[in-house]
Design a protein around this motif. Sequence first.
Motif, PDB file in Angstrom:
ATOM      1  N   GLY A 136      -2.818   3.471  -3.225  1.00 17.87           N
ATOM      2  CA  GLY A 136      -2.806   2.932  -1.878  1.00 17.87           C
ATOM      3  C   GLY A 136      -2.488   3.989  -0.838  1.00 17.87           C
ATOM      4  O   GLY A 136      -3.100   4.031   0.237  1.00 17.87           O
ATOM      5  N   THR A 138       0.821  -1.209   0.000  1.00 16.13           N
ATOM      6  CA  THR A 138       0.000   0.000   0.000  1.00 16.13           C
ATOM      7  C   THR A 138       0.852   1.255   0.000  1.00 16.13           C
ATOM      8  O   THR A 138       0.552   2.223  -0.710  1.00 16.13           O
ATOM      9  N   LEU A 180      -4.912   5.214   2.238  1.00 12.96           N
ATOM     10  CA  LEU A 180      -4.432   4.574   3.464  1.00 12.96           C
ATOM     11  C   LEU A 180      -5.223   4.972   4.706  1.00 12.96           C
ATOM     12  O   LEU A 180      -5.606   4.082   5.489  1.00 12.96           O
TER      13      LEU A 180
END
Length: 492
Positions: A314, A308, A318
């Motif tokens: 990502g 991620t 997050l």
Amino acid sequence: MTVRPLALLLLAGGLFLGLGALPDSSARAAAPVFTETPCPADWPTGVSEVRCGTLTVDEARDGSTDRRIGVAVVILKASQPYKDVSGHFLPPVVMFHGGPGGALTPGAGRLLAGLSRRPDLAAMDQDVILFDQRGGGRSDPSMDCPGVELTDAGPPTDKDRDGLIACLKSYQAQGVDLRWYNAAAIADDVRDLTQALGLEKIDLRGGSYGPRIEAAVITHQPQIVRAVVMDSPWPPEGDWAVGTPEQVSTAVRLILSKCAAQAACAARHPDIQARFEAEARKWLAGPVTGKDGRTFTVDDLSAFLMDTTYSGQGVRSLPADLDRIIAGDLTPVAEVAENRTYYSEGQHMAHLCKEELPFESRARLTAGAEGDPVAQVLVPSLARLFDVCAAVDVGAADPVENQPVTTTIPTLFVAAEIDPGCPPHLTEAAAKGYANSQVVIVTNATHGVIDASPCTRRMARDFLRNPSAPVDRSCLPAADTPLDFIEDAAAT
């Protein structure tokens, strides 16, 4: 380190196989040979002149055996060859994939399709040479380990660790000498490629672990190099396992601090850093079961955090993903767990066991993460790498392969502000040995910077046109540019 975010344009398609090997400058079984082969029939035509083939070289660089191996090669001819200020055409640029364990030639068909829409993506000013580094991709041998999972955070289970050991030993049983699948040997392959193609000079461009191979070319074969571009570079002196947990934790903290600095994001995800640290301690205590009944381990969370924080999307999602995990929705972890087989795992481990882990220790790995629960999440899977290398003999490491590079070859370093595997401080430190270098750190960028924007693509192209001129940084985002967070990754 990772291959997936780098040169995504080059990660699909089909190609040929070959047989070849690597010679040393003092003892050589036979000269390198480039043999042309037909390119795949389903590749787009009329886009760029393309040559496909196999470079055959010695496997052993000390002349100890006559075994030959093959390196898969694709050459894209320049569509608008550029002359520099002295009136000379630019030399070909040799591309270096990441990983280790990645590939470039299987994606050449997709690259050609991209060039049909965007001719400026590659092979405009100068020829581009794609090759699969020995031991991977469409080269022969190609040391894939089917059924074994491996991420940049290491083997996610003991079963995967044992599978890697068995896989490497099976290649040894087939006659593959793992001592010769490393950066120094690949540097000799590159020299042999220039010899076989009749090239006097080349430029180098690579991303992630690719710059680790570029550094070996600079160290062992500097006479063939004119200029170098390194994207999200991994330098020889970097520690692969040791320090990585802290780097991932630092990346997470940086991303969440950017959220906290924006009122809307901070309101949606209050105290997210502290709450996630508490969540990490739960995962460290044992497996965690989500609301849907699926159970995951700390190794699964480890792979999620690494992947991620490498990814542009990502990173932007997050805070939302961490809040989902804290609330018991483990879908973000499950999505990463669905695909953890993106390397030629045998090639990956041959490199790590020869030129990375001999200079590190499990004790230092564990000690570095102590007291930081987010960093500690990464330790178990990374520690398994030491088990693999202890079980498989790849030969003694040469200390020079862990030393910083010193050179006057013009080099452009482009690094991402957010990068858990190849953080910008490693780039800045490595560049001190490059007397004619320029360093660019891109705000809010993630791993694999150059192809992520027209700005950085133009920067790399201009540098190779004139490596002595300062690159134009005016198109880069300002250092205080807010990160654009997203709440629903599926809708983006």
